[in-house]
Design a protein around this motif. Structure first.
Motif, PDB file in Angstrom:
ATOM      1  N   ARG A 163      21.653 -51.674 -64.828  1.00 40.15           N
ATOM      2  CA  ARG A 163      22.260 -52.781 -64.081  1.00 40.15           C
ATOM      3  C   ARG A 163      23.718 -52.509 -63.752  1.00 40.15           C
ATOM      4  NH1 ARG A 163      25.171 -57.438 -65.256  1.00 40.15           N
ATOM      5  NH2 ARG A 163      24.923 -57.211 -67.497  1.00 40.15           N
ATOM      6  N   ALA A 164      24.457 -51.950 -64.698  1.00 44.45           N
ATOM      7  CA  ALA A 164      25.876 -51.684 -64.456  1.00 44.45           C
ATOM      8  C   ALA A 164      26.061 -50.749 -63.271  1.00 44.45           C
ATOM      9  CB  ALA A 164      26.511 -51.092 -65.715  1.00 44.45           C
ATOM     10  N   ASP A 165      25.234 -49.718 -63.188  1.00 45.29           N
ATOM     11  CA  ASP A 165      25.366 -48.785 -62.061  1.00 45.29           C
ATOM     12  C   ASP A 165      24.797 -49.370 -60.770  1.00 45.29           C
ATOM     13  OD1 ASP A 165      26.786 -46.714 -63.226  1.00 45.29           O
ATOM     14  OD2 ASP A 165      24.999 -45.717 -63.987  1.00 45.29           O
ATOM     15  N   THR A 166      23.764 -50.188 -60.879  1.00 46.24           N
ATOM     16  CA  THR A 166      23.231 -50.838 -59.680  1.00 46.24           C
ATOM     17  C   THR A 166      24.288 -51.745 -59.052  1.00 46.24           C
ATOM     18  OG1 THR A 166      21.014 -50.810 -60.631  1.00 46.24           O
ATOM     19  CG2 THR A 166      21.370 -52.256 -58.754  1.00 46.24           C
ATOM     20  N   ASP A 167      25.056 -52.435 -59.891  1.00 47.52           N
ATOM     21  CA  ASP A 167      26.110 -53.314 -59.393  1.00 47.52           C
ATOM     22  C   ASP A 167      27.163 -52.539 -58.597  1.00 47.52           C
ATOM     23  OD1 ASP A 167      24.939 -55.501 -60.513  1.00 47.52           O
ATOM     24  OD2 ASP A 167      26.239 -55.572 -62.272  1.00 47.52           O
ATOM     25  N   LEU A 168      27.335 -51.265 -58.922  1.00 45.53           N
ATOM     26  CA  LEU A 168      28.356 -50.456 -58.240  1.00 45.53           C
ATOM     27  C   LEU A 168      27.847 -49.779 -56.972  1.00 45.53           C
ATOM     28  CD1 LEU A 168      29.959 -48.629 -61.327  1.00 45.53           C
ATOM     29  CD2 LEU A 168      31.006 -50.452 -59.957  1.00 45.53           C
ATOM     30  N   LEU A 169      26.530 -49.781 -56.775  1.00 46.61           N
ATOM     31  CA  LEU A 169      25.939 -48.941 -55.726  1.00 46.61           C
ATOM     32  C   LEU A 169      26.502 -49.189 -54.338  1.00 46.61           C
ATOM     33  CD1 LEU A 169      22.097 -48.420 -56.153  1.00 46.61           C
ATOM     34  CD2 LEU A 169      23.914 -46.714 -56.104  1.00 46.61           C
ATOM     35  N   ASN A 170      26.740 -50.450 -53.994  1.00 45.27           N
ATOM     36  CA  ASN A 170      27.133 -50.772 -52.630  1.00 45.27           C
ATOM     37  C   ASN A 170      28.605 -51.122 -52.490  1.00 45.27           C
ATOM     38  OD1 ASN A 170      24.592 -50.464 -51.267  1.00 45.27           O
ATOM     39  ND2 ASN A 170      23.895 -52.294 -52.355  1.00 45.27           N
ATOM     40  N   HIS A 171      29.418 -50.721 -53.465  1.00 46.85           N
ATOM     41  CA  HIS A 171      30.843 -51.014 -53.374  1.00 46.85           C
ATOM     42  C   HIS A 171      31.504 -50.153 -52.298  1.00 46.85           C
ATOM     43  CE1 HIS A 171      31.720 -53.141 -57.437  1.00 46.85           C
ATOM     44  NE2 HIS A 171      30.628 -53.593 -56.873  1.00 46.85           N
ATOM     45  N   HIS A 172      32.405 -50.785 -51.538  1.00 41.94           N
ATOM     46  CA  HIS A 172      33.163 -50.110 -50.495  1.00 41.94           C
ATOM     47  C   HIS A 172      34.649 -50.415 -50.666  1.00 41.94           C
ATOM     48  CE1 HIS A 172      29.145 -50.216 -48.790  1.00 41.94           C
ATOM     49  NE2 HIS A 172      29.505 -49.346 -47.881  1.00 41.94           N
ATOM     50  N   VAL A 173      35.478 -49.573 -50.105  1.00 42.52           N
ATOM     51  CA  VAL A 173      36.893 -49.900 -49.950  1.00 42.52           C
ATOM     52  C   VAL A 173      36.998 -50.826 -48.750  1.00 42.52           C
ATOM     53  CG1 VAL A 173      39.192 -48.952 -49.490  1.00 42.52           C
ATOM     54  CG2 VAL A 173      37.569 -47.686 -50.932  1.00 42.52           C
ATOM     55  N   ASP A 174      37.904 -51.802 -48.792  1.00 44.10           N
ATOM     56  CA  ASP A 174      38.037 -52.774 -47.710  1.00 44.10           C
ATOM     57  C   ASP A 174      38.179 -52.087 -46.360  1.00 44.10           C
ATOM     58  OD1 ASP A 174      38.368 -55.060 -46.252  1.00 44.10           O
ATOM     59  OD2 ASP A 174      40.274 -55.643 -47.151  1.00 44.10           O
ATOM     60  N   GLY A 175      37.285 -52.436 -45.437  1.00 47.57           N
ATOM     61  CA  GLY A 175      37.343 -51.894 -44.087  1.00 47.57           C
ATOM     62  C   GLY A 175      36.682 -50.550 -43.906  1.00 47.57           C
ATOM     63  N   SER A 176      36.216 -49.935 -44.994  1.00 51.64           N
ATOM     64  CA  SER A 176      35.604 -48.608 -44.906  1.00 51.64           C
ATOM     65  C   SER A 176      34.091 -48.726 -44.795  1.00 51.64           C
ATOM     66  CB  SER A 176      35.959 -47.772 -46.131  1.00 51.64           C
ATOM     67  OG  SER A 176      35.195 -46.580 -46.178  1.00 51.64           O
ATOM     68  N   ASP A 177      33.484 -47.865 -43.959  1.00 59.13           N
ATOM     69  CA  ASP A 177      32.018 -47.856 -43.879  1.00 59.13           C
ATOM     70  C   ASP A 177      31.421 -46.783 -44.777  1.00 59.13           C
ATOM     71  OD1 ASP A 177      32.635 -45.553 -42.513  1.00 59.13           O
ATOM     72  OD2 ASP A 177      31.748 -46.178 -40.609  1.00 59.13           O
ATOM     73  N   GLY A 178      32.226 -46.235 -45.661  1.00 63.21           N
ATOM     74  CA  GLY A 178      31.741 -45.287 -46.658  1.00 63.21           C
ATOM     75  C   GLY A 178      31.825 -45.895 -48.047  1.00 63.21           C
ATOM     76  N   ARG A 179      30.964 -45.469 -48.927  1.00 64.39           N
ATOM     77  CA  ARG A 179      30.961 -46.017 -50.277  1.00 64.39           C
ATOM     78  C   ARG A 179      32.201 -45.574 -51.050  1.00 64.39           C
ATOM     79  NH1 ARG A 179      24.721 -45.734 -52.485  1.00 64.39           N
ATOM     80  NH2 ARG A 179      23.751 -46.832 -50.735  1.00 64.39           N
ATOM     81  N   SER A 180      32.583 -46.392 -52.029  1.00 62.21           N
ATOM     82  CA  SER A 180      33.738 -46.065 -52.861  1.00 62.21           C
ATOM     83  C   SER A 180      33.383 -44.917 -53.804  1.00 62.21           C
ATOM     84  CB  SER A 180      34.147 -47.288 -53.679  1.00 62.21           C
ATOM     85  OG  SER A 180      33.161 -47.559 -54.666  1.00 62.21           O
ATOM     86  N   PRO A 181      34.399 -44.243 -54.388  1.00 66.52           N
ATOM     87  CA  PRO A 181      34.113 -43.194 -55.376  1.00 66.52           C
ATOM     88  C   PRO A 181      33.292 -43.703 -56.555  1.00 66.52           C
ATOM     89  CG  PRO A 181      36.395 -43.048 -54.639  1.00 66.52           C
ATOM     90  CD  PRO A 181      35.837 -44.322 -54.058  1.00 66.52           C
TER      91      PRO A 181
END
Length: 392
Positions: free
Chosen positions: A156-174
């Motif tokens: 669950r912890a990693d699933t919660d991170l899966l779709n995180h983005h930097v504001d305005g970016s269309d790429g996923r966060s590190p």
């Protein structure tokens, strides 16, 4: 003129004012910078979901560059397929999600819900989203997929991170990229283990399944696990959080929901503020809608969350009404890609609200310390700390 950008954090936190403007003034909306079109009215979204020959899944369902393109099926399997291929792969697990099968799961889901609520006997404060709403669907799905219980929270912890983005970016966060790698590694270990010793779970069923006389590869099964974990966990948990939030804003809804109207509370939340915001399609031929020409190959964002507030279908759509008829909402999609887990999601939401309603008579949210999620696909909260009043 309002600007619709699904990667803008301000839009993600409350997209509905933008959606309302689009429905009335730009039902075929163009975002030049991101190079996509968006459909926001109920009739248009509904029709597009029913027409995979025109609005194709072949390039995936996400606008992120790393997830979009003809190779999308490598990471999202049947979500990136059109009929008839789509049906062959979806059919491998569809029988596990029938309403009858889901009803048989009810006692076990209640057990899992009560286990997550045990702390309420001793503590009046807890985080509804982090401790309960996000955890319960994950527990159910991890068990169905064959994960050992001691891995559920890590999944669950990693699933919660899966779709995180930097504001305005269309790429996923590190952080998101690292979470995807950890999950992929965990999935490979699970598949390897279940190949040696199959169990009575969905992953083992996929390992044993054949399409066109051939067994699925490990890569295909890992893609299946990403689909199940991503879709099954995030949407249900965040929609539950939205229900809790709207119950706090509306004491009459909170009172009725906790006192026996959990099903209506869940259903109207799915219409009014479903977590699921957008799915992408690619046009297979030049198409004109509302006098606007969209070319073959265009990227199209379909907005079911906007469609569910369309006044042409739902009278007084911006009012949260427990007595509303919600049959025409399209929170679970429509057509061949209608959400496989819709019956499970409805069951989990009803049980989650019923079980907590059996324990508490009211609650308050500490909104100053609440946190919203940031994803182009999901609208909701990652944290909703609250104080509850136990039933006497």
């Amino acid at each position: 003129m309002p600007h619709y950008d699904p990667f803008d954090f301000k839009v993600q936190e409350d997209p509905h004012p933008v959606y309302a403007w689009m429905r009335e003034h730009a039902p075929v909306y163009r975002n030049e910078e991101r190079d996509f079109w968006a459909l926001s009215r109920h009739a248009d979204v509904h029709a597009a979901l029913r027409e995979p020959h025109l609005f194709s899944n072949s390039h995936g369902i996400s606008l992120e560059p790393e997830l979009w393109g003809p190779q999308a099926k490598k990471t999202s399997l049947f979500l990136s397929m059109d009929p008839p291929e789509h049906g062959l792969y979806r059919g491998l697990v569809a029988s596990a999600f029938t309403p009858r099968r889901m009803a048989a799961l009810e006692p076990r889901i209640r057990e899992l819900a009560r286990a997550r609520l045990e702390r309420l006997w001793d503590e009046p404060t807890f985080d509804f989203c982090a401790d309960y709403a996000a955890a319960l669907p994950n527990d159910v799905l991890c068990e169905m997929l064959g994960f050992p219980a001691d891995e559920w929270d890590a999944v669950r912890a990693d699933t919660d991170l899966l779709n995180h983005h930097v504001d305005g970016s269309d790429g996923r966060s590190p952080d998101s990229a690292m979470a995807a790698l950890r999950l992929a590694s965990r999935f490979v270990v699970l598949v390897t283990s279940l190949r040696r010793r199959p169990g009575d779970d969905l992953t083992s069923a996929m390992i044993a399944a054949e399409v066109g006389g051939a067994r699925l590869t490990d890569a295909q099964i890992v893609a299946f696990l990403f689909v199940m974990i991503g879709a099954g966990n995030e949407s249900t948990g965040k929609t539950l959080g939205n229900a809790w939030y709207h119950g706090w804003l509306r004491p009459d809804v909170q009172r009725a929901g906790l006192d026996g109207r959990a099903d209506d509370w869940a259903a109207e939340t799915l219409r009014y503020d479903s977590s699921s915001q957008m799915v992408a399609r690619v046009l297979t031929e030049d198409t004109v809608m509302h006098g606007v020409r969209m070319p073959k190959g265009a990227r199209i964002a379909l907005l079911p969350a906007s469609a569910n507030r369309d006044r042409r279908v739902f009278p007084d759509p911006d009012t949260f009404d427990l007595d509303r008829e919600t049959k025409r909402m399209i929170s679970f999609g429509h057509g061949p890609h209608h959400c496989l887990g819709a019956a499970l999601a409805r069951l989990e939401m009803r049980i989650a609200l019923e079980e907590i309603g059996a324990l508490i008579s009211s609650y308050e949210i500490d909104l100053a310390n609440a946190r919203r999620s940031h994803s182009p696909h999901q609208c909701g909260f990652t944290s909703l700390p609250c104080v509850v009043t136990p039933r006497t």
